[in-house]
Design a protein around this motif. Structure first.
Motif, PDB file in Angstrom:
ATOM      1  N   THR A   7       0.820  -1.205   0.000  1.00 53.88           N
ATOM      2  CA  THR A   7       0.000   0.000   0.000  1.00 53.88           C
ATOM      3  C   THR A   7       0.852   1.251   0.000  1.00 53.88           C
ATOM      4  O   THR A   7       0.416   2.299  -0.453  1.00 53.88           O
ATOM      5  CB  THR A   7      -0.973   0.028   1.202  1.00 53.88           C
ATOM      6  N   ALA A   8       2.080   1.157   0.497  1.00 50.02           N
ATOM      7  CA  ALA A   8       2.957   2.335   0.465  1.00 50.02           C
ATOM      8  C   ALA A   8       3.214   2.738  -0.984  1.00 50.02           C
ATOM      9  O   ALA A   8       3.230   3.917  -1.318  1.00 50.02           O
ATOM     10  CB  ALA A   8       4.268   2.042   1.186  1.00 50.02           C
ATOM     11  N   THR A   9       3.389   1.738  -1.862  1.00 48.44           N
ATOM     12  CA  THR A   9       3.624   2.034  -3.267  1.00 48.44           C
ATOM     13  C   THR A   9       2.389   2.648  -3.908  1.00 48.44           C
ATOM     14  O   THR A   9       2.486   3.639  -4.619  1.00 48.44           O
ATOM     15  CB  THR A   9       4.028   0.760  -4.034  1.00 48.44           C
ATOM     16  N   SER A  10       1.210   2.088  -3.645  1.00 46.78           N
ATOM     17  CA  SER A  10       0.013   2.647  -4.258  1.00 46.78           C
ATOM     18  C   SER A  10      -0.304   4.030  -3.691  1.00 46.78           C
ATOM     19  O   SER A  10      -0.765   4.914  -4.419  1.00 46.78           O
ATOM     20  CB  SER A  10      -1.188   1.709  -4.140  1.00 46.78           C
ATOM     21  N   ASP A  11      -0.013   4.261  -2.417  1.00 46.27           N
ATOM     22  CA  ASP A  11      -0.223   5.590  -1.832  1.00 46.27           C
ATOM     23  C   ASP A  11       0.748   6.605  -2.431  1.00 46.27           C
ATOM     24  O   ASP A  11       0.366   7.740  -2.716  1.00 46.27           O
ATOM     25  CB  ASP A  11      -0.076   5.550  -0.313  1.00 46.27           C
ATOM     26  N   THR A  38     -12.844  -3.944  -4.962  1.00 54.06           N
ATOM     27  CA  THR A  38     -12.591  -4.554  -6.258  1.00 54.06           C
ATOM     28  C   THR A  38     -11.108  -4.868  -6.392  1.00 54.06           C
ATOM     29  O   THR A  38     -10.282  -4.300  -5.674  1.00 54.06           O
ATOM     30  CB  THR A  38     -13.038  -3.617  -7.409  1.00 54.06           C
ATOM     31  N   ALA A  39     -10.799  -5.762  -7.319  1.00 54.57           N
ATOM     32  CA  ALA A  39      -9.397  -6.123  -7.552  1.00 54.57           C
ATOM     33  C   ALA A  39      -8.768  -5.317  -8.692  1.00 54.57           C
ATOM     34  O   ALA A  39      -7.610  -5.529  -9.016  1.00 54.57           O
ATOM     35  CB  ALA A  39      -9.305  -7.618  -7.863  1.00 54.57           C
ATOM     36  N   ILE A  40      -9.515  -4.364  -9.268  1.00 53.46           N
ATOM     37  CA  ILE A  40      -8.960  -3.634 -10.418  1.00 53.46           C
ATOM     38  C   ILE A  40      -7.865  -2.655 -10.023  1.00 53.46           C
ATOM     39  O   ILE A  40      -7.068  -2.259 -10.861  1.00 53.46           O
ATOM     40  CB  ILE A  40     -10.045  -2.896 -11.236  1.00 53.46           C
ATOM     41  N   GLY A  41      -7.833  -2.253  -8.764  1.00 53.41           N
ATOM     42  CA  GLY A  41      -6.808  -1.326  -8.307  1.00 53.41           C
ATOM     43  C   GLY A  41      -7.112  -0.880  -6.892  1.00 53.41           C
ATOM     44  O   GLY A  41      -8.152  -1.219  -6.324  1.00 53.41           O
ATOM     45  N   ASP A  42      -6.188  -0.106  -6.322  1.00 55.07           N
ATOM     46  CA  ASP A  42      -6.372   0.403  -4.965  1.00 55.07           C
ATOM     47  C   ASP A  42      -7.148   1.719  -4.944  1.00 55.07           C
ATOM     48  O   ASP A  42      -7.854   2.013  -3.991  1.00 55.07           O
ATOM     49  CB  ASP A  42      -5.014   0.613  -4.296  1.00 55.07           C
ATOM     50  N   TYR A  43      -6.951   2.519  -6.001  1.00 55.26           N
ATOM     51  CA  TYR A  43      -7.611   3.819  -6.066  1.00 55.26           C
ATOM     52  C   TYR A  43      -8.101   4.088  -7.482  1.00 55.26           C
ATOM     53  O   TYR A  43      -7.541   3.569  -8.449  1.00 55.26           O
ATOM     54  CB  TYR A  43      -6.654   4.959  -5.684  1.00 55.26           C
ATOM     55  N   MET A  44      -9.117   4.945  -7.570  1.00 56.30           N
ATOM     56  CA  MET A  44      -9.561   5.482  -8.847  1.00 56.30           C
ATOM     57  C   MET A  44      -9.519   6.999  -8.704  1.00 56.30           C
ATOM     58  O   MET A  44      -9.904   7.539  -7.660  1.00 56.30           O
ATOM     59  CB  MET A  44     -10.984   5.033  -9.174  1.00 56.30           C
ATOM     60  N   ASP A  91      -2.012   0.058  -9.958  1.00 59.12           N
ATOM     61  CA  ASP A  91      -2.609   0.274  -8.638  1.00 59.12           C
ATOM     62  C   ASP A  91      -3.651   1.385  -8.627  1.00 59.12           C
ATOM     63  O   ASP A  91      -4.530   1.413  -7.771  1.00 59.12           O
ATOM     64  CB  ASP A  91      -1.521   0.636  -7.615  1.00 59.12           C
ATOM     65  N   VAL A  92      -3.515   2.319  -9.557  1.00 58.07           N
ATOM     66  CA  VAL A  92      -4.416   3.467  -9.614  1.00 58.07           C
ATOM     67  C   VAL A  92      -4.965   3.586 -11.036  1.00 58.07           C
ATOM     68  O   VAL A  92      -4.202   3.587 -11.998  1.00 58.07           O
ATOM     69  CB  VAL A  92      -3.705   4.779  -9.219  1.00 58.07           C
ATOM     70  N   ILE A  93      -6.286   3.661 -11.139  1.00 57.01           N
ATOM     71  CA  ILE A  93      -6.954   3.853 -12.425  1.00 57.01           C
ATOM     72  C   ILE A  93      -7.332   5.326 -12.516  1.00 57.01           C
ATOM     73  O   ILE A  93      -7.966   5.854 -11.603  1.00 57.01           O
ATOM     74  CB  ILE A  93      -8.247   2.998 -12.521  1.00 57.01           C
TER      75      ILE A  93
END
Length: 122
Positions: A7-11, A38-44, A91-93
């Motif tokens: 999550t540090a990477t996606s943040d 959802t499994a598509i990503g951590d954030y949109m 990780d982010v869409i």
């Protein structure tokens, strides 16, 4: 040993994306936390550009920033028409719309909690 999502990477990626969008004068930036939904990503992230040219330019610069800073090649769809560009960083869409197209699809409403607004970013 089980792998734990980084999550540090996606943040960090989210922060870079929000900064790039802000620097490029994207409007009405909204971030939606998808973790656990959802499994598509951590954030949109959803935002608008004032014209097809700006939508394409915001998207192109964002993809280049992600490549330069994270070594990731993003998948991009819709850049040639510039009405709605989707940038998938893994990780982010990110969705970049012209305002009229964004209003028509109302993508935020699909992902917001029932009865609650999305988390707006400045």
């Amino acid at each position: 040993m089980a792998t734990v999502p980084d999550t540090a990477t996606s943040d960090a990626l989210l922060a870079t994306i929000l900064k790039s969008l802000t620097d490029d004068k994207a409007e009405d930036i909204v971030q939606i936390d998808l973790r656990g939904k959802t499994a598509i990503g951590d954030y949109m992230v959803i935002c608008s550009g004032r014209s097809t040219r700006q939508v394409s330019a915001i998207s192109e610069k964002l993809a280049q920033t992600i490549k330069d800073e994270y070594g990731r090649t993003s998948k991009i769809e819709g850049k040639d028409t510039g009405d709605w560009v989707l940038i998938d960083t893994g990780d982010v869409i990110v969705h970049v719309f012209r305002p009229e197209v964004r209003e028509f699809y109302q993508l935020e409403k699909m992902w917001q909690p029932v009865g609650g607004p999305g988390v707006a970013a400045s």
